[in-house]
Design an enzyme around this catalytic site. Sequence first.
Site: not given
Length: 456
Positions: A147, A211, A240, A263, A285, A288, A354-355, A388, A442, A447
Amino acid sequence: MTISSENSASPAATAAVDFRTVDLRGQSLTLAGLRAAVPRAQGQTVADAEAKVQDIISAVRQGGFEALGELARRFDGVAQDHPLVPREALASALEELDPSVRGALEESISRARRFADGQRPRNIEVQLGDGAVVAQNWVPVARVGLYVPGGLAVYPSSVIMNVVPALAAGVQSIALASPPQKEFGGLPHPTILAAAALLGITEVYAIGGAQAIAAFAYGVPATEAGPALEPVDVVTGPGNIFVATAKRLVKGVVGIDSEAGTTEIAILADSTAQPRLVAADLISQAEHDPKAASVLITDSKELAAAVRAELDRQAAATRHSARVREALSGPQSGVVLVDNLEQGIAACDAYAAEHLEIMTQDAPGIAARIRNAGAIFVGDYSPVSLGDYCAGSNHVLPTSGTAAFSSGLNVTTFLRAIQVVNYTRDALAEVSGHIVSLSGAEDLPAHGDAVTVRFS
């Protein structure tokens, strides 16, 4: 914890950036206390978005391309019969791409490929005894959905960041989605299409938001208007809050990279930092999105004051001034004052940016002590803007504190570690008694029987 606004009362104050202060000096806070104290976005949260996103996912699953067309009309203002981008449009976009932009994209691709190629983990084989071998092989997933966001900016760089590690992992089937643009006849932005063409991606869809994530996760059946969109194994890419929420809701149906939402940047700086550089990076930043987060963590009140003055000056001069001012003045942004760099490091780990930029004396040494960050940028000449576009690193990174437990997009996002067990008769016999003992402990005797039957 003290929260205040430190703007002057001058006539220009109403135009100044309302970059608030969170004062942690003199306090000894737990991790939970630090997490509660650092700036975070308020208002709409992932929980708030879940109901809307769930409705979108349900509509796509039930209505297929018809529902996607309706969502495109509602959110993007475009009409479409089928969202698949014609190959001619991809070729045309590349042909018409500005040569300087193409050169920049090619350099970015080259550096990203070199770094991605170096990330691929090696297969291992361990011999645990005579005839007892366990191996681990890294195998790419079959198909991925990538995406690339639209909206307030154009992100051909995100095409590179998604596609290059998938190719380096050996993924054979790659689909890409980006929002349709009314200005461009319902297709994604031509620079997005050109970047996809440059990387050899031919399956591109004009689908935006939650979507797109739903279509990738569940697939969409073919109609008279066009072919099916086959479901994928992994979905990656930033977006977003609605995209991040959709990724959270489909996790388990498909793999995801991380919840890469709006961001954020944090800068850990001391008195040696240059205020104009700190301010420029915070603004970069904030540019953005109005909800972007820009946070300065420092033990120098003088630096904080100088940076605030620089923010006022630079924000007034930048192209997206209104957007920048809104982001810098929001509850998600501000200065965090700490007693010393020790407390600053703790605040950074609590924030899990994030950064994260380090602008201190011995920046490499401080950076080595950080545990929680999507990516760390060391010193005056490693700004987030470098990451970036052209550092070679990946800019699809975890946000909203999720860097405490998740990683940025990388080659292993598209790989699975498959363990291979190969024992001979004698090697199995050597551990058969242990298996029988443990299966009895067990209360799973079958087994053990599955082993002893081989020797009876």
